[in-house]
Design a protein around this motif. Structure first.
Motif, short mmCIF file in Angstrom:
data_model
loop_
_atom_site.label_atom_id
_atom_site.label_comp_id
_atom_site.label_asym_id
_atom_site.label_seq_id
_atom_site.Cartn_x
_atom_site.Cartn_y
_atom_site.Cartn_z
N PRO A 20 -46.05 -0.35 -17.79
CA PRO A 20 -47.05 -0.79 -16.82
C PRO A 20 -47.74 0.42 -16.20
O PRO A 20 -47.12 1.47 -16.02
CB PRO A 20 -46.22 -1.55 -15.78
N PRO A 21 -49.01 0.30 -15.86
CA PRO A 21 -49.72 1.46 -15.29
C PRO A 21 -49.38 1.75 -13.84
O PRO A 21 -49.51 2.89 -13.39
CB PRO A 21 -51.19 1.07 -15.45
N LEU A 22 -48.96 0.73 -13.08
CA LEU A 22 -48.67 0.91 -11.66
C LEU A 22 -47.27 0.43 -11.31
O LEU A 22 -46.82 -0.60 -11.82
CB LEU A 22 -49.67 0.15 -10.79
N ALA A 23 -46.60 1.18 -10.44
CA ALA A 23 -45.31 0.78 -9.89
C ALA A 23 -45.41 0.81 -8.37
O ALA A 23 -46.01 1.73 -7.80
CB ALA A 23 -44.20 1.70 -10.36
N ILE A 24 -44.82 -0.19 -7.72
CA ILE A 24 -44.83 -0.28 -6.26
C ILE A 24 -43.38 -0.40 -5.79
O ILE A 24 -42.61 -1.20 -6.33
CB ILE A 24 -45.63 -1.50 -5.78
N ALA A 25 -43.01 0.38 -4.79
CA ALA A 25 -41.66 0.32 -4.24
C ALA A 25 -41.73 0.51 -2.74
O ALA A 25 -42.73 1.01 -2.20
CB ALA A 25 -40.77 1.38 -4.89
N SER A 26 -40.66 0.12 -2.05
CA SER A 26 -40.63 0.28 -0.60
C SER A 26 -39.23 0.58 -0.13
O SER A 26 -38.24 0.28 -0.81
CB SER A 26 -41.17 -0.97 0.11
N ARG A 27 -39.17 1.18 1.06
CA ARG A 27 -37.90 1.42 1.76
C ARG A 27 -38.19 1.30 3.24
O ARG A 27 -38.97 2.08 3.79
CB ARG A 27 -37.35 2.80 1.42
#
Length: 265
Positions: free
Chosen positions: A69-76
């Protein structure tokens, strides 16, 4: 805007956020359509999702798979970051940065060449139980991103991934008691630009490839690839819980909490 068919059989439409999408869809062999992805995911980013539940307008019985996939989204916590995983992702990250610029839910944003770091704004007023979902959270940012690519012309394009339990703290200011890995991620989502969908009802399978364009920038002609890394097993066995074996039963008062063999469970 309704989709427009192009000469090569592709379709073009414009999303709610003003992104022009070129969609190319073709049938592939149904038998074993998902199988190659099991090995690919040993070294490449992506996901395989199975659903055996159907509800009109929400769930469909099908298999979905993608890699690179071209984009990855993560959070903390209240920090969220968007990573471009290839050149196509850099183009899409530019679209996302424009969509988030000036949002009330964003306290600050740092835009780099391959990564966008977002600090979600803290709630400024007390809210009622019914209004909790309206306070600024990482979901507020995700809604902005989803709206950028939303279109009634396509129900498959979107964010795919996993959510963690600590996301509940976005809405309830509960003090954390248990220690947590400082590198933990509360969510991990991907925006794929190539999807394989398998419909077991019709015994059919399709691969759909997307290209995106806006304000003169486009992913067309850019290679679909991504970072690779060999699978590495864990070097330790994590504990099964926060109680040692027998600790709970020893703390329970004698004679309480027992079930007679004749009681109905």
């Amino acid at each position: 805007m309704a989709s427009q068919e192009l000469r090569d059989g592709a379709e073009r439409y414009v999303t709610a956020g003003g992104v022009t999408v070129i969609r190319r869809r073709e049938a592939i062999e149904y038998a074993g359509a998902i199988e190659p992805f099991f090995d690919r995911l040993d070294t490449r980013r992506g996901a395989i999702l199975f659903s055996n539940y159907e509800y009109p307008g929400r769930y469909t019985r099908q298999d979905v798979a993608f890699v690179d996939p071209p984009l990855a989204i993560a959070s903390r916590g209240r920090s969220l970051w968007i990573e471009a995983l290839n050149e196509r992702g850099r183009v899409l990250a530019g679209f996302v940065a424009k969509a988030l610029d000036g949002c009330d839910e964003v306290a600050s944003m740092s835009v780099g060449e391959t990564r966008i770091d977002v600090a979600v704004a803290e709630p400024t007023v007390a809210v009622t139980e019914e209004e909790r979902s309206r306070i600024p959270t990482v979901f507020s940012v995700l809604r902005r991103i989803v709206s950028l690519f939303r279109s009634p012309e396509d129900g498959a394009i979107g964010l795919y991934g996993a959510f963690g339990y600590d996301l509940a703290f976005q809405f309830d200011p509960v003090a954390e008691v248990q220690s947590r890995d400082p590198e933990r991620r509360d969510l991990v989502l991907y925006l794929p630009d190539e999807l394989v969908e398998v419909d077991h009802y019709s015994a059919s399978a399709f691969v759909t490839r997307y290209d995106f364009g806006m304000d003169g920038a486009s992913t067309e002609a850019l290679e679909r690839n991504g970072p690779t890394a060999p699978f590495s097993p864990a070097d330790r066995i994590p504990p099964r819980g926060d109680h040692e074996a027998g600790e709970y039963s020893e703390a329970r008062p004698q004679g309480q909490g027992r079930v007679s063999p004749r009681q109905s469970l």
